[in-house]
Design an enzyme around this catalytic site. Sequence first.
Site, mmCIF file in Angstrom:
data_model
loop_
_atom_site.group_PDB
_atom_site.id
_atom_site.type_symbol
_atom_site.label_atom_id
_atom_site.label_comp_id
_atom_site.label_asym_id
_atom_site.label_seq_id
_atom_site.Cartn_x
_atom_site.Cartn_y
_atom_site.Cartn_z
ATOM 1 N N HIS A 124 2.155 1.000 -13.346
ATOM 2 C CA HIS A 124 2.982 -0.161 -13.690
ATOM 3 C C HIS A 124 4.439 0.226 -13.467
ATOM 4 C CE1 HIS A 124 4.104 -3.931 -15.498
ATOM 5 N NE2 HIS A 124 4.977 -3.283 -16.243
ATOM 6 N N ASN A 133 -4.015 2.677 -13.613
ATOM 7 C CA ASN A 133 -3.117 1.688 -13.006
ATOM 8 C C ASN A 133 -1.700 2.229 -13.023
ATOM 9 O OD1 ASN A 133 -2.296 -1.001 -12.074
ATOM 10 N ND2 ASN A 133 -1.406 -1.262 -14.125
ATOM 11 N N GLY A 135 0.782 -1.230 0.000
ATOM 12 C CA GLY A 135 0.000 0.000 0.000
ATOM 13 C C GLY A 135 0.811 1.275 0.000
ATOM 14 N N THR A 136 2.069 1.224 -0.468
ATOM 15 C CA THR A 136 2.874 2.456 -0.474
ATOM 16 C C THR A 136 2.321 3.459 -1.484
ATOM 17 O OG1 THR A 136 4.465 1.632 -2.106
ATOM 18 C CG2 THR A 136 4.963 1.234 0.229
ATOM 19 N N ASN A 137 1.738 2.969 -2.574
ATOM 20 C CA ASN A 137 1.114 3.908 -3.527
ATOM 21 C C ASN A 137 -0.151 4.505 -2.925
ATOM 22 O OD1 ASN A 137 2.417 4.124 -6.367
ATOM 23 N ND2 ASN A 137 2.705 1.998 -5.749
#
Length: 213
Positions: free
Chosen positions: A109, A107, A11-13
């Site tokens: 990537h 998203n 969950g760092t993003n």
Amino acid sequence: MKIAVLVSGGGTNLQAIIDGINDGKITNTEIGLVYSNNPNAYAIERAKKAGIPYVVKSPKEFATRQEFNEALLQILLDAAPDLIVLAGCLVVIPKEVVRAFPNKIINIHPALIPSFCGTGFYGLKVHEKALERGVRVSGATVHFVDEGTDTGPIILQKPVMIRDDDTPETLQRRIMEQAEWKIMPMAIDLIANGKVKVNDHKVIIDGYDELVI
Ligand code: GRF
């Protein structure tokens, strides 16, 4: 703009999005829901700490994949987000969801699409392949999700130079720190302020040339 953030891991993003909203880098945005397929995802702890509603629903809870797909679609329709953000989400997004939210799903990537992407390219595997190929530059990409895998219109990319002493782990960490946690919040802020349009599979961003990425 209300967003739903889909997570599977650390969950760092998600944290970069939470922090971006709190420090004003991301404007006009609230996180209405965090969804995870993984009950052990630390991302859920981050949602709890931030007081964000969350739902955990694993495909393993369903007799068939189709039943899971329908349940996931219902979760998202009930949440009614303006934008769905895949932030380290390892669940294949069902076609029904993509069709219900056309150019409303983004998203992140961890490579410069079209390099090192597509089926099977996720997590450390992406960086192992980049180092194996000997590229001098990798980075991260934020793109809209279509019915393919990592094939949707590209919104933002940020390069990261590869070092001779890199391992997959050091490269992954640097791409997260220097690229992912910067371009994901930036993309959300641009979309939240109506600056992003898709025209014939190409993304047009108001003021793109003036952006400091
Ligand atoms: C990140 O490298 C991201 O690019 C990929 O999943 C990894 C974990 O992300 N999609 P997070 O720490 O769970 O946000």
